[in-house]
Motif scaffolding. Sequence first.
Motif, PDB file in Angstrom:
ATOM      1  N   GLN A   1      -3.126  13.920   0.109  1.00 25.67           N
ATOM      2  CA  GLN A   1      -2.265  12.724   0.455  1.00 25.67           C
ATOM      3  C   GLN A   1      -3.040  11.503   0.707  1.00 25.67           C
ATOM      4  O   GLN A   1      -3.885  11.321   1.438  1.00 25.67           O
ATOM      5  CB  GLN A   1      -1.488  12.973   1.987  1.00 25.67           C
ATOM      6  N   ASN A   2      -2.358  10.394  -0.182  1.00 25.07           N
ATOM      7  CA  ASN A   2      -3.209   8.955  -0.313  1.00 25.07           C
ATOM      8  C   ASN A   2      -2.372   7.958   0.398  1.00 25.07           C
ATOM      9  O   ASN A   2      -1.493   7.736  -0.238  1.00 25.07           O
ATOM     10  CB  ASN A   2      -3.628   8.928  -1.683  1.00 25.07           C
ATOM     11  N   ILE A   3      -2.817   7.560   1.623  1.00 24.01           N
ATOM     12  CA  ILE A   3      -2.018   6.227   1.891  1.00 24.01           C
ATOM     13  C   ILE A   3      -2.761   5.121   1.531  1.00 24.01           C
ATOM     14  O   ILE A   3      -3.815   4.708   1.968  1.00 24.01           O
ATOM     15  CB  ILE A   3      -1.856   6.431   3.501  1.00 24.01           C
ATOM     16  N   THR A   4      -2.580   4.752   0.531  1.00 20.60           N
ATOM     17  CA  THR A   4      -3.342   3.509  -0.128  1.00 20.60           C
ATOM     18  C   THR A   4      -2.690   2.170  -0.662  1.00 20.60           C
ATOM     19  O   THR A   4      -1.397   2.046  -0.323  1.00 20.60           O
ATOM     20  CB  THR A   4      -4.316   3.957  -1.261  1.00 20.60           C
ATOM     21  N   ASN A   5      -3.375   1.298  -1.149  1.00 18.66           N
ATOM     22  CA  ASN A   5      -2.659  -0.071  -1.250  1.00 18.66           C
ATOM     23  C   ASN A   5      -1.881   0.031  -2.640  1.00 18.66           C
ATOM     24  O   ASN A   5      -1.925   0.638  -3.395  1.00 18.66           O
ATOM     25  CB  ASN A   5      -3.636  -1.206  -1.163  1.00 18.66           C
ATOM     26  N   PHE A   6      -0.969  -1.172  -2.732  1.00 16.43           N
ATOM     27  CA  PHE A   6      -0.201  -1.214  -3.697  1.00 16.43           C
ATOM     28  C   PHE A   6      -0.783  -1.240  -5.151  1.00 16.43           C
ATOM     29  O   PHE A   6      -0.336  -0.802  -6.045  1.00 16.43           O
ATOM     30  CB  PHE A   6       0.777  -2.512  -3.393  1.00 16.43           C
ATOM     31  N   VAL A   7      -2.002  -2.063  -5.068  1.00 22.77           N
ATOM     32  CA  VAL A   7      -2.704  -2.356  -6.254  1.00 22.77           C
ATOM     33  C   VAL A   7      -3.427  -1.086  -6.758  1.00 22.77           C
ATOM     34  O   VAL A   7      -3.680  -1.033  -7.990  1.00 22.77           O
ATOM     35  CB  VAL A   7      -3.744  -3.389  -5.973  1.00 22.77           C
ATOM     36  N   ALA A   8      -3.783  -0.173  -5.769  1.00 19.51           N
ATOM     37  CA  ALA A   8      -4.529   1.004  -6.373  1.00 19.51           C
ATOM     38  C   ALA A   8      -3.624   2.152  -6.670  1.00 19.51           C
ATOM     39  O   ALA A   8      -4.439   3.165  -6.881  1.00 19.51           O
ATOM     40  CB  ALA A   8      -5.566   1.148  -4.963  1.00 19.51           C
ATOM     41  N   MET A   9      -2.350   2.244  -6.235  1.00 15.38           N
ATOM     42  CA  MET A   9      -1.686   3.337  -6.233  1.00 15.38           C
ATOM     43  C   MET A   9      -1.778   4.273  -7.820  1.00 15.38           C
ATOM     44  O   MET A   9      -2.265   5.215  -7.964  1.00 15.38           O
ATOM     45  CB  MET A   9      -0.278   3.393  -5.869  1.00 15.38           C
TER      46      MET A   9
ATOM     47  N   SER B   1      -4.944  16.763  -7.102  1.00 14.46           N
ATOM     48  CA  SER B   1      -3.435  16.619  -7.157  1.00 14.46           C
ATOM     49  C   SER B   1      -3.081  15.547  -6.084  1.00 14.46           C
ATOM     50  O   SER B   1      -3.067  15.805  -4.802  1.00 14.46           O
ATOM     51  CB  SER B   1      -2.750  17.895  -7.006  1.00 14.46           C
ATOM     52  N   PRO B   2      -2.863  14.384  -6.632  1.00 14.85           N
ATOM     53  CA  PRO B   2      -2.698  13.242  -5.796  1.00 14.85           C
ATOM     54  C   PRO B   2      -1.143  13.335  -5.316  1.00 14.85           C
ATOM     55  O   PRO B   2      -0.466  13.640  -6.102  1.00 14.85           O
ATOM     56  CB  PRO B   2      -2.992  12.009  -6.585  1.00 14.85           C
ATOM     57  N   ALA B   3      -1.232  12.858  -4.147  1.00  9.80           N
ATOM     58  CA  ALA B   3       0.247  12.521  -3.558  1.00  9.80           C
ATOM     59  C   ALA B   3       0.251  11.133  -2.868  1.00  9.80           C
ATOM     60  O   ALA B   3      -0.485  11.016  -1.615  1.00  9.80           O
ATOM     61  CB  ALA B   3       0.990  13.768  -2.617  1.00  9.80           C
ATOM     62  N   MET B   4       1.256  10.108  -3.460  1.00 10.37           N
ATOM     63  CA  MET B   4       1.039   8.813  -2.304  1.00 10.37           C
ATOM     64  C   MET B   4       2.375   8.955  -1.521  1.00 10.37           C
ATOM     65  O   MET B   4       3.302   8.213  -1.881  1.00 10.37           O
ATOM     66  CB  MET B   4       1.212   7.855  -3.415  1.00 10.37           C
ATOM     67  N   VAL B   5       2.212   9.415  -0.301  1.00 13.96           N
ATOM     68  CA  VAL B   5       3.113   9.606   0.591  1.00 13.96           C
ATOM     69  C   VAL B   5       2.726   8.876   1.894  1.00 13.96           C
ATOM     70  O   VAL B   5       1.582   9.142   2.516  1.00 13.96           O
ATOM     71  CB  VAL B   5       3.460  11.001   0.990  1.00 13.96           C
ATOM     72  N   HIS B   6       3.278   7.632   2.384  1.00 12.86           N
ATOM     73  CA  HIS B   6       2.984   6.689   3.220  1.00 12.86           C
ATOM     74  C   HIS B   6       3.908   6.479   4.496  1.00 12.86           C
ATOM     75  O   HIS B   6       3.541   5.949   5.437  1.00 12.86           O
ATOM     76  CB  HIS B   6       2.271   5.389   2.514  1.00 12.86           C
TER      77      HIS B   6
END
Length: 277
Positions: A32-40, A53-58
Amino acid sequence: MEVDPVHSNNPALAVTPGQLLEAMRAKNPLVQNITNFVAMNIAANVMLAVGASPAMVHSAEESAEFAAIASALTVNIGTISPDFLAGMKQAARAAGENGKPWVLDPVAHFATSYRRAAVAEMLALKPTVIRGNASEIIALAGERSGGQGVDAGDSIASAELAAGTLAKRHGCVVAVTGEHDFVTDGKRSAHVIGGSAWMPKVTALGCALTGVVGAFVATAPEQPFDATLAALSVFAAAGEKAGKDAGGPGSFAVRFLDELARLTPIELDASDRVVPA
């Protein structure tokens, strides 16, 4: 998943980066990656290329529930907002409660009072690994840094003492990344050599590296020092190979993804990039 140690000539390592790369790809950890808009986008592509296996769940409404089922969590405060911070805190708290490792990327935390307060809250939730540039790590240790926004104004060497202080204070691994990398858990320390001069010219590669660190720590949660060194070694090796024929940052970015996917465990260990400090 604990990776069994192997015989190594490197006193800094209990397991080799190549062994950990093989184990990570076999596990294909959900991170689970809570990252910035530029990086997603770039972070997700980098993690897929390397074998995770990435998941952008914030959002706060689901981040804690997701952190409980993910293998690891990464938190990047690059484009922080109250909603993002709420999700970060919920997820980090759930990761701790469920015994899941998590990585903190304190992007430009020294720039504003809001960021400083947010990072203080996140540190209290006990990250497994802190990854940042030299200026971020120096400032996080309470010292004066030369950083400007997200850019480092300090050398890796000047951040080594601060990194050791942080590691001991928070009981975690600290990775300082830049022209070369430095990793410490307060007891052991090592440098990682490699990469390319094109890497700082491609936005969010550092943020993507945080996700890769999360994937490796998910694979060997009992060995976060070795896992962090392995993640940085993968980046350094792929970056060096991609930079050889790149004509600029655009072609480098494409080649870098390809080299991450092509990199083999044997090739990674043969490069011998980890140097005990």
